[in-house]
Design an enzyme around this catalytic site. Structure first.
Site, PDB file in Angstrom:
ATOM      1  N   HIS A  47      -3.375   6.593   2.981  1.00 14.10           N
ATOM      2  CA  HIS A  47      -3.609   5.171   3.253  1.00 14.10           C
ATOM      3  C   HIS A  47      -4.962   4.971   3.937  1.00 14.10           C
ATOM      4  CE1 HIS A  47      -2.679   1.439   5.724  1.00 14.10           C
ATOM      5  NE2 HIS A  47      -2.438   1.027   4.494  1.00 14.10           N
TER       6      HIS A  47
ATOM      7  N   ARG B 177       0.392   8.305   5.181  1.00 11.25           N
ATOM      8  CA  ARG B 177      -0.479   7.542   6.089  1.00 11.25           C
ATOM      9  C   ARG B 177      -1.920   8.051   6.029  1.00 11.25           C
ATOM     10  NH1 ARG B 177       1.662   3.670   9.573  1.00 11.25           N
ATOM     11  NH2 ARG B 177      -0.069   2.738  10.692  1.00 11.25           N
TER      12      ARG B 177
ATOM     13  N   SER C 232       0.836  -1.211   0.000  1.00 12.88           N
ATOM     14  CA  SER C 232       0.000   0.000   0.000  1.00 12.88           C
ATOM     15  C   SER C 232       0.861   1.247   0.000  1.00 12.88           C
ATOM     16  CB  SER C 232      -0.880   0.055   1.254  1.00 12.88           C
ATOM     17  OG  SER C 232      -1.903  -0.866   1.180  1.00 12.88           O
TER      18      SER C 232
END
Ligand SMILES: C/C1=C2N=C(/C=C3N=C(/C(C)=C4\N[C@@](C)([C@@H]5N=C1[C@](C)(CCC(=O)O)[C@H]5CC(=O)O)[C@@](C)(CC(=O)O)[C@@H]4CCC(=O)O)[C@@](C)(CC(=O)O)[C@@H]\3CCC(=O)O)C(C)(C)[C@@H]/2CCC(=O)O
Length: 206
Positions: free
Chosen positions: A40, A37, A14
């Site tokens: 994500h 992040r 990812s």
């Protein structure tokens, strides 16, 4: 069926995909790590274009966390998303929205419960890391409280989502020269993205 079953490998792939697809080049390295992040958490690689930050925000929030500062969250969903084992000093993660005093406070102050709940942060605001991921009224109220002389947080992650007040509250935060801030401009935001930002700042580990 064939699918990836190894959690660490899923994370690795990812983050590699995000780094390949998102235009991170214009971001300072520490903000880029936080952006990865956050992306994500929401799946939107174009989030980068909506980010605004003060230059010292990641360093200030990280240092405050290492010094034991609490993380003050507007919603339980934000607080729940913070990975406790990433926090460097066993930091308290506080959400006062469920406090039994809040409904009466909201009634008396003529505001939302989310905004009223900040009254219960007063003695912990100074030097804290504030994470607003849901409620625009909480972010507006935070700025009012700071202007009224309440403690100044070490950093404010302002990422409320929505249609009414979200963009405006984040523009107000991004206009502050006296605060370290990170915002996602516009309507996008949310609890998951906000918790992810705290998790990125709390630890260098992916
Ligand atoms: C207007 C509100 C908005 N809420 C949004 C999105 C989501 N909210 C969820 C949940 C479960 C909660 N939202 C409350 C914070 C509740 N939401 C509001 C308020 C009415 C006002 C906030 C504001 O405008 O600043 C707010 C209630 C209040 O009086 O403050 C929540 C406390 C409501 C409740 O369950 O009692 C609750 C938070 C629970 C917690 O975690 O502590 C959603 C999951 C919606 C759902 O249930 O479907 C979702 C989560 C989004 C996220 O990622 O955080 C909006 C869209 C942000 C909206 C504000 C802006 C707008 O344009 O409408």
């Amino acid at each position: 069926m064939s699918y990836v079953r190894d959690g660490a490998e899923i994370y690795r792939r990812s983050f590699a995909t995000i780094r390949a697809e998102a235009e991170l080049g214009g971001l300072p390295e520490d903000v880029a790590r936080v952006a990865v992040r956050m992306i994500h958490a929401c799946g939107m690689v174009d989030l980068v274009g909506d980010l605004a930050w003060s230059p010292g925000v990641v360093a200030a929030a990280g240092a405050a966390l290492r010094d034991g500062a609490p993380v003050l969250c507007d919603a339980q969903m934000v607080a729940s998303g913070v990975t406790r084992k990433r926090l460097p000093a066993g930091n308290d993660v506080v959400c006062s929205l469920g406090d039994p005093r809040v409904p009466e406070l909201a009634e008396r102050l003529g505001t939302t419960r989310s905004a009223a709940a900040l009254e219960l942060w007063r003695d912990r605001l100074e030097g804290s890391v504030v994470a607003i991921g849901n409620a625009p009224t909480a972010l507006f109220r935070l700025l009012e409280m700071i202007d009224e002389g309440a403690g100044r947080p070490a950093a404010v992650l302002g990422v409320p989502v929505g249609f009414i007040g979200a963009a405006e509250s984040k523009d107000a935060l991004a206009g502050r020269a006296d605060l370290e801030f990170l915002v996602v401009r516009g309507r996008r935001g949310g609890s998951a993205m906000t918790a992810a930002a705290i998790n990125a700042i709390a630890s260098d580990e992916e």
